[in-house]
Scaffold this active site. Structure first.
Site, PDB file in Angstrom:
ATOM      1  N   GLY A  91     -10.452  -0.698  12.921  1.00 53.18           N
ATOM      2  CA  GLY A  91      -9.764  -1.753  12.174  1.00 53.18           C
ATOM      3  C   GLY A  91      -8.620  -1.210  11.351  1.00 53.18           C
ATOM      4  O   GLY A  91      -8.178  -0.080  11.525  1.00 53.18           O
ATOM      5  N   LYS A 125       5.530   9.218  14.763  1.00 53.37           N
ATOM      6  CA  LYS A 125       4.662   8.402  13.899  1.00 53.37           C
ATOM      7  C   LYS A 125       3.683   7.574  14.751  1.00 53.37           C
ATOM      8  O   LYS A 125       2.485   7.509  14.483  1.00 53.37           O
ATOM      9  CB  LYS A 125       5.522   7.473  13.023  1.00 53.37           C
ATOM     10  N   HIS A 144     -17.031  23.855  20.236  1.00 50.54           N
ATOM     11  CA  HIS A 144     -16.029  24.547  21.058  1.00 50.54           C
ATOM     12  C   HIS A 144     -14.755  24.674  20.217  1.00 50.54           C
ATOM     13  O   HIS A 144     -14.355  23.713  19.553  1.00 50.54           O
ATOM     14  CB  HIS A 144     -15.775  23.723  22.328  1.00 50.54           C
ATOM     15  N   CYS A 156      -3.091  -0.376  10.902  1.00 48.19           N
ATOM     16  CA  CYS A 156      -2.271   0.638  11.589  1.00 48.19           C
ATOM     17  C   CYS A 156      -2.816   0.981  12.977  1.00 48.19           C
ATOM     18  O   CYS A 156      -2.191   0.672  13.984  1.00 48.19           O
ATOM     19  CB  CYS A 156      -2.211   1.914  10.754  1.00 48.19           C
ATOM     20  N   TYR A 167       0.810  -1.224   0.000  1.00 50.10           N
ATOM     21  CA  TYR A 167       0.000   0.000   0.000  1.00 50.10           C
ATOM     22  C   TYR A 167       0.845   1.276   0.000  1.00 50.10           C
ATOM     23  O   TYR A 167       0.402   2.309  -0.474  1.00 50.10           O
ATOM     24  CB  TYR A 167      -0.921   0.011   1.220  1.00 50.10           C
ATOM     25  N   ARG A 183      -8.429  -6.114   6.648  1.00 47.78           N
ATOM     26  CA  ARG A 183      -7.539  -6.465   7.757  1.00 47.78           C
ATOM     27  C   ARG A 183      -8.044  -5.887   9.086  1.00 47.78           C
ATOM     28  O   ARG A 183      -8.344  -4.704   9.182  1.00 47.78           O
ATOM     29  CB  ARG A 183      -6.121  -5.952   7.483  1.00 47.78           C
TER      30      ARG A 183
HETATM   31  N1  SAJ Z   1     -12.566   5.302  12.718  1.00 49.73           N
HETATM   32  C1  SAJ Z   1     -13.570   5.533  13.648  1.00 49.73           C
HETATM   33  N2  SAJ Z   1     -13.934   6.839  13.904  1.00 49.73           N
HETATM   34  C2  SAJ Z   1     -13.345   7.883  13.271  1.00 49.73           C
HETATM   35  C3  SAJ Z   1     -12.312   7.635  12.344  1.00 49.73           C
HETATM   36  C4  SAJ Z   1     -11.938   6.319  12.085  1.00 49.73           C
HETATM   37  O1  SAJ Z   1     -14.128   4.601  14.245  1.00 49.73           O
HETATM   38  O2  SAJ Z   1     -13.748   9.024  13.534  1.00 49.73           O
HETATM   39  C5  SAJ Z   1     -12.153   3.906  12.430  1.00 49.73           C
HETATM   40  C6  SAJ Z   1     -12.284   3.524  10.954  1.00 49.73           C
HETATM   41  O3  SAJ Z   1     -13.591   3.106  10.657  1.00 49.73           O
HETATM   42  C7  SAJ Z   1     -11.261   2.405  10.846  1.00 49.73           C
HETATM   43  C8  SAJ Z   1     -10.161   2.821  11.842  1.00 49.73           C
HETATM   44  O4  SAJ Z   1     -10.764   3.793  12.679  1.00 49.73           O
HETATM   45  O5  SAJ Z   1     -11.815   1.175  11.265  1.00 49.73           O
HETATM   46  C9  SAJ Z   1      -8.913   3.388  11.204  1.00 49.73           C
HETATM   47  O6  SAJ Z   1      -9.259   4.248  10.119  1.00 49.73           O
HETATM   48  P1  SAJ Z   1      -8.584   5.676   9.893  1.00 49.73           P
HETATM   49  O7  SAJ Z   1      -9.204   6.305   8.717  1.00 49.73           O
HETATM   50  O8  SAJ Z   1      -8.597   6.433  11.158  1.00 49.73           O
HETATM   51  O9  SAJ Z   1      -7.040   5.342   9.668  1.00 49.73           O
HETATM   52  P2  SAJ Z   1      -6.199   4.379   8.665  1.00 49.73           P
HETATM   53  O10 SAJ Z   1      -5.805   3.164   9.445  1.00 49.73           O
HETATM   54  O11 SAJ Z   1      -6.879   4.174   7.379  1.00 49.73           O
HETATM   55  O12 SAJ Z   1      -4.895   5.313   8.447  1.00 49.73           O
HETATM   56  C10 SAJ Z   1      -4.178   5.789   9.572  1.00 49.73           C
HETATM   57  C11 SAJ Z   1      -3.934   7.286   9.372  1.00 49.73           C
HETATM   58  N3  SAJ Z   1      -3.409   7.875  10.602  1.00 49.73           N
HETATM   59  C12 SAJ Z   1      -3.916   9.043  11.109  1.00 49.73           C
HETATM   60  O13 SAJ Z   1      -4.844   9.627  10.606  1.00 49.73           O
HETATM   61  C13 SAJ Z   1      -3.260   9.571  12.336  1.00 49.73           C
HETATM   62  C14 SAJ Z   1      -2.934   7.499   8.232  1.00 49.73           C
HETATM   63  O14 SAJ Z   1      -2.600   8.870   8.091  1.00 49.73           O
HETATM   64  C15 SAJ Z   1      -1.671   6.663   8.484  1.00 49.73           C
HETATM   65  O15 SAJ Z   1      -0.712   6.814   7.441  1.00 49.73           O
HETATM   66  C16 SAJ Z   1      -2.083   5.199   8.541  1.00 49.73           C
HETATM   67  O16 SAJ Z   1      -2.956   5.053   9.670  1.00 49.73           O
HETATM   68  C17 SAJ Z   1      -0.829   4.363   8.712  1.00 49.73           C
HETATM   69  O17 SAJ Z   1      -0.431   3.711   7.714  1.00 49.73           O
HETATM   70  O18 SAJ Z   1      -0.183   4.418   9.771  1.00 49.73           O
END
Ligand code: SAJ
Length: 419
Positions: A257, A206, A244, A260, A14, A320
């Site tokens: 999920g 990170k 706020h 990361c 990815y 995943r």
């Molecule tokens: N999720 C929630 N509520 C939210 C946001 C997300 O429940 O408000 C859930 C999503 O449904 C998902 C999980 O969190 O199951 C993770 O999704 P995500 O969109 O938050 O993150 P990833 O795993 O797709 O990507 C993250 C990102 N990290 C941050 O935003 C700090 C990305 O920038 C990183 O590069 C990536 O991890 C990584 O490779 O580390």
């Protein structure tokens, strides 16, 4: 300053694959290498093994330009970029792929080369694994004979190409010169700021980014549980609190999920006593079961449920650590029969997945929205009402508008929505 013309990217997943394609279109000669021969074969045939917006087109352009060469044997080059997976197994990062690739680089590296680690790793891995392995096997010394940096990827699946270009990038140099050389490598295709720091700072930062997100989502999920017990609407509460100027709560859902956020926080533990990180992990890990319990209260024994959205988040094909898996298991354990529906997934838990919601909904008692794919906005409640056995919807995403469903006679419930 060292001139970089040729780059080898190790690991075409990815992160590695889009990075290799972008570097090639920026003018570098790039060798894309992966140990998985299936991936090499697919790419050589002009196909991609990953669903990501714009990637196929960019990849084809990069290969056709002659700048990107997909190789089954790594080559000598001026820069070596490590983008291999670092899965967490039982709370501990498995660094065997980083170790292995460092050994490979040690056999190829020349004086003056640049080595960059992009994979997410526990603090000090750049020094203790990458530098140590290369130094031991090649006899060259990091900071003296070769440049070394930790430059973590920060891209969001679904927006990888634009974020690779636009996001600010941490450039953690093993020493000052290494940071400068690594910054010059990225400056050709990154529009965001290149922020120089040291390896350890970049490694911790990170992990802090993803852990911060996990903790924030855990707070939202806990707030959902509180609101549900008070019969208040959590989505409205969060919107109100976020008015706020210094509050920004993320969204609750079916759980956290992906490869990361649910695993990276563990890489920050074990150095000293931590509590918040573990508590957040526990809340997010138990969220799918919380949803299953909430749903079960609405269903009669032996009911049929269609799970809509199986991927770890919306509009991606990646399953995943998807919360849908734990949720499905919990529902099956409660003796409900579960049907799977997702336009991005073909097989799930060894079973057939319906691409069409209308087909999946035939004779079921509940539609359970787990992930908010854009496709769901096209659904016609009137059409679904004709095929379902009971007209019941549960929305764990907070994104489905109840009005059209209710007007077709559906009972509509949702995570921490007022009854
Ligand atoms: N999720 C929630 N509520 C939210 C946001 C997300 O429940 O408000 C859930 C999503 O449904 C998902 C999980 O969190 O199951 C993770 O999704 P995500 O969109 O938050 O993150 P990833 O795993 O797709 O990507 C993250 C990102 N990290 C941050 O935003 C700090 C990305 O920038 C990183 O590069 C990536 O991890 C990584 O490779 O580390």
């Amino acid at each position: 300053m060292k001139r970089i013309d040729e780059v080898t990217v190790y690991g075409l997943g990815y992160v590695g694959l889009p990075t290799a394609a972008l570097m090639a279109t920026a003018g570098y000669t790039v060798y894309g290498y992966d140990t998985n021969s299936e991936i090499i074969k697919t790419l050589k045939e002009g196909d991609v093994h990953i669903e990501e917006a714009g990637l196929k087109t960019l990849l084809r352009a990069a290969i056709e330009s002659g700048n990107l060469k997909v190789v089954s044997e790594p080559r000598q080059s001026d820069a070596h970029i490590i983008c291999v997976p670092t899965p967490v197994v039982e709370g501990k990062a498995d660094l065997s792929a980083v170790q292995k690739v460092s050994e490979t680089i040690a056999g190829l590296i020349k004086r003056g080369d640049l080595v960059v680690l992009e994979s997410t790793v526990p603090p000090r891995t750049t020094e203790k694994v990458v530098a140590a392995v290369i130094e031991q096997r090649s006899g060259l010394i990091a900071g003296n004979d070769f440049y070394l940096a930790y430059c973590p990827e920060r891209v969001l699946p679904g927006k990888i190409l634009s974020e690779l270009v636009r996001n600010d990038r941490l450039i953690g140099g093993f020493d000052k010169e290494s940071a400068q050389v690594a910054a010059s490598l990225y400056s050709r295709f990154v529009d965001g700021a290149l922020i120089k720091c040291d390896c350890l700072e970049a490694e911790i930062a990170k992990l802090a980014e993803n852990t911060y997100r996990d903790v924030n989502i855990a707070f939202a999920n806990e707030l959902a549980r509180i609101c549900q017990s008070l019969n208040a609407d959590v989505w409205r509460v969060i919107d109100l609190a976020n008015r706020h100027p210094r509050v920004s709560i993320l969204k609750p859902g079916a759980g956290v999920g992906g490869h990361c956020i649910p695993v990276d926080p563990w890489m920050l533990t074990g150095f000293t006593q931590t509590h918040l990180i573990q508590a957040a992990r526990h809340i997010n890990d138990t969220q799918p079961r919380f949803i299953a319990n909430s749903v079960a209260e609405l269903l009669k024994p032996e009911s049929r449920v269609a799970l809509l959205g199986l991927t770890y988040k919306e509009n991606v094909d990646d399953t995943r650590n998807a919360p849908s898996e734990v949720l499905a298991d919990a529902l099956i354990k409660k003796r409900f029969s579960v049907r799977f529906c997702d336009p991005y997934v073909r097989k799930f838990k060894g079973e057939e997945v319906f691409a069409s919601v209308v087909t999946a909904a035939k004779d079921v008692d509940m539609l359970l929205f787990v992930v908010a794919h854009d496709e769901w906005s096209q659904l016609d409640p009137a059409e679904l009402a004709k095929v379902m056995r009971r007209l019941l919807v549960y929305d764990a995403t907070g994104k489905v508008d109840p009005t059209p469903w209710r007007s077709q006679g559906f009972e509509f419930y949702g995570l921490a929505r007022r009854k």
